[in-house]
Design an enzyme around this catalytic site. Structure first.
Site, PDB file in Angstrom:
ATOM      1  N   VAL A 106       2.396  11.627   1.475  1.00  0.00           N
ATOM      2  CA  VAL A 106       1.192  10.847   1.799  1.00  0.00           C
ATOM      3  C   VAL A 106       0.738  10.159   0.516  1.00  0.00           C
ATOM      4  CG1 VAL A 106      -1.212  10.986   2.617  1.00  0.00           C
ATOM      5  CG2 VAL A 106       0.448  12.687   3.411  1.00  0.00           C
ATOM      6  N   HIS A 107       0.653   8.849   0.513  1.00  0.00           N
ATOM      7  CA  HIS A 107       0.108   8.204  -0.687  1.00  0.00           C
ATOM      8  C   HIS A 107      -0.611   6.879  -0.444  1.00  0.00           C
ATOM      9  CE1 HIS A 107       3.752   5.694  -0.475  1.00  0.00           C
ATOM     10  NE2 HIS A 107       3.120   4.849  -1.261  1.00  0.00           N
ATOM     11  N   ARG A 108      -0.545   6.330   0.785  1.00  0.00           N
ATOM     12  CA  ARG A 108      -1.193   5.031   1.035  1.00  0.00           C
ATOM     13  C   ARG A 108      -2.686   5.140   0.764  1.00  0.00           C
ATOM     14  NH1 ARG A 108       2.115   1.412   0.710  1.00  0.00           N
ATOM     15  NH2 ARG A 108       4.033   2.295   1.400  1.00  0.00           N
ATOM     16  N   ASP A 154       3.743   8.428   5.175  1.00  0.00           N
ATOM     17  CA  ASP A 154       3.212   7.061   5.228  1.00  0.00           C
ATOM     18  C   ASP A 154       3.980   6.157   4.269  1.00  0.00           C
ATOM     19  OD1 ASP A 154       2.247   7.815   2.733  1.00  0.00           O
ATOM     20  OD2 ASP A 154       0.131   7.738   3.294  1.00  0.00           O
TER      21      ASP A 154
END
Ligand code: UD1
Ligand code: UDP
Length: 382
Positions: free
Chosen positions: A217-219, A301
């Protein structure tokens, strides 16, 4: 022919390995590559590890811009890239993907008439609230050579007015567009065996093949919006509690920094107390391939991780409301679940009970980088 390659963020460093390898193996006497690292990513495990592991030549220049707001970061890069282009006078500037490093290169080169070759052209999410959508559109429309990894990307370019006739000479007023396959598919084929032989990331994290889910997850719209971040981690907790399955999440530094701030306290504690959910620092690319090849499923993501999940025949739950890689959804190998708990749980259950998923050939023949070098050589200096 002389090219300048701009990289900066983790996925671009990895993508660049494919072109540098093609140059070394097939075009060493014909192409000189100068590498510029903008310094957008700088932690050891977000940058140097890939140079060490993937045989990418040491950058000739490092602009060391570091983290900052979009405007400040991009402006610092533009200034540095312009200076290098004026000095090096390359035949092409090579840009990858859709990060701020890509945008900076596009602005710097187009103003001083250095032709741009954009690798990963034509991808669209049709969501302009994403910084990446703006970056990729601007870069495509400043480029002379556009290399699209997928048919959808190629069609998007035609829909935006790019002419498929490809009449030379190519300039940013008369660009050439090519559907050439994905340099990341080249990389996955090339590094897979190495990754599986290296093989201690599973042992190190006490993971058993087929019995864990890999997540990233990094967006910014997931990490920075507490409601979305909570929904994602509540889903992960529920899946882990209700099924005999572990999670491993190599966390981007952006996410690590925001987890304690943006998750509800009780959820943050429950995740920390759950030894089936392993939050670990970013891993190397070979370790990532080993995790992708051995997991039960991927939840992410990330653009790159979505595709790699497909390369290694694993189902993928996409934590976004849309994807640029729509083919993998169309063939049923990935499901768009957004940051919606019900959709995430239902996607998990769907994949758990799916008998046979299809992973047809979508991303080329593993030789996209050679094709790109060939096209540049044919057109340099025209
Ligand atoms: C960038 C790209 C995104 C890409 C991602 C790949 C843009 C607009 N976004 O997002 O498209 O998917 O890279 O990973 O270019 N940080 C560190 N150490 C590092 C790098 C970053 O701690 O080595 C932290 C900093 O707090 C920084 C934050 O991560 O502010 C975000 O980094 P940044 O490069 O601005 O954006 P990414 O989220 O990495
Ligand atoms: N990756 C990696 N280590 C990690 C997480 C990702 O090597 O801990 C690799 C991953 O295999 C893929 C690329 O980084 O090749 C994707 O980068 P990221 O998810 O940061 O960005 P995106 O692809 O979304 O732009």
């Amino acid at each position: 022919m002389k090219i300048v390659t701009v990289i900066g963020a983790r996925p671009q460093i990895i993508k660049a390995a494919a072109l540098s390898r093609a140059i070394k193996n097939s075009f060493a006497n014909k192409i000189e590559e100068i590498i510029v690292h903008t310094g957008q990513h700088y932690d050891e495990n977000m940058s140097q590890v890939f140079f060490d592991e993937l045989g990418i030549p040491k950058p000739d220049y490092n602009l060391s811009v570091g983290s900052a707001s979009h405007g400040v970061q991009t402006a610092r890069m533009i200034e540095g890239i312009e200076e290098i282009l004026l000095k090096e006078k390359p035949d092409y500037l090579i840009l990858y993907g859709d990060t701020n490093s890509t945008l900076a290169g596009a602005v710097a080169a187009s103003k001083i008439h250095v032709p741009i070759a954009h690798i990963e052209a034509g991808l669209r999410s049709f969501n302009k609230s994403m910084p990446e959508e703006i970056n990729r559109i601007m870069c495509d429309h400043a480029s002379a050579l556009l290399f699209s990894p997928t048919k959808t990307g190629y069609s998007n370019l035609i829909s935006e007015g790019f002419n498929p006739d490809n009449r030379k000479p190519f300039t940013n007023d008369n660009p050439g567009i090519f559907h050439c396959g994905d340099v990341m598919f080249d990389n996955s084929l090339y590094f897979r065996e190495m990754a599986l032989n290296k093989g201690n990331v599973l042992d190190n994290n006490e993971l058993e093949a087929g019995k864990f889910i890999l997540g990233t997850v990094h967006r910014d719209n997931n990490t920075d919006q507490p409601q979305r971040l909570n929904a994602i981690f509540r889903s992960i907790l529920k899946i882990s509690e209700e099924n005999d399955i572990e999670f491993v999440l190599p966390l981007h530094p952006r996410t690590s920094k925001l987890l304690s701030k943006n998750l509800d306290q009780e959820l943050y504690k429950a995740i920390g107390d759950n030894d089936k959910i392993k939050l670990i620092p970013p891993v190397s690319f070979l370790d990532m391939i080993a995790l992708e090849s051995n997991c039960q499923m991927v939840i992410t993501d990330s653009g790159g991780v979505q595709k790699e999940s497909f390369f290694f025949n694993k189902p993928c739950i996409i934590l976004r409301s849309e994807t640029e890689w729509k083919e993998i959804v169309e063939v049923g190998a990935a499901i768009i679940a957004d940051a919606d708990k019900e959709k995430i749980l239902s996607a998990y259950s769907h994949f758990l009970h799916s008998r046979k998923l299809e992973f047809p050939s979508i991303f080329g023949d593993g030789k996209a980088a050679e094709f790109i070098c060939g096209v540049m050589l044919e057109n340099a200096g025209e």
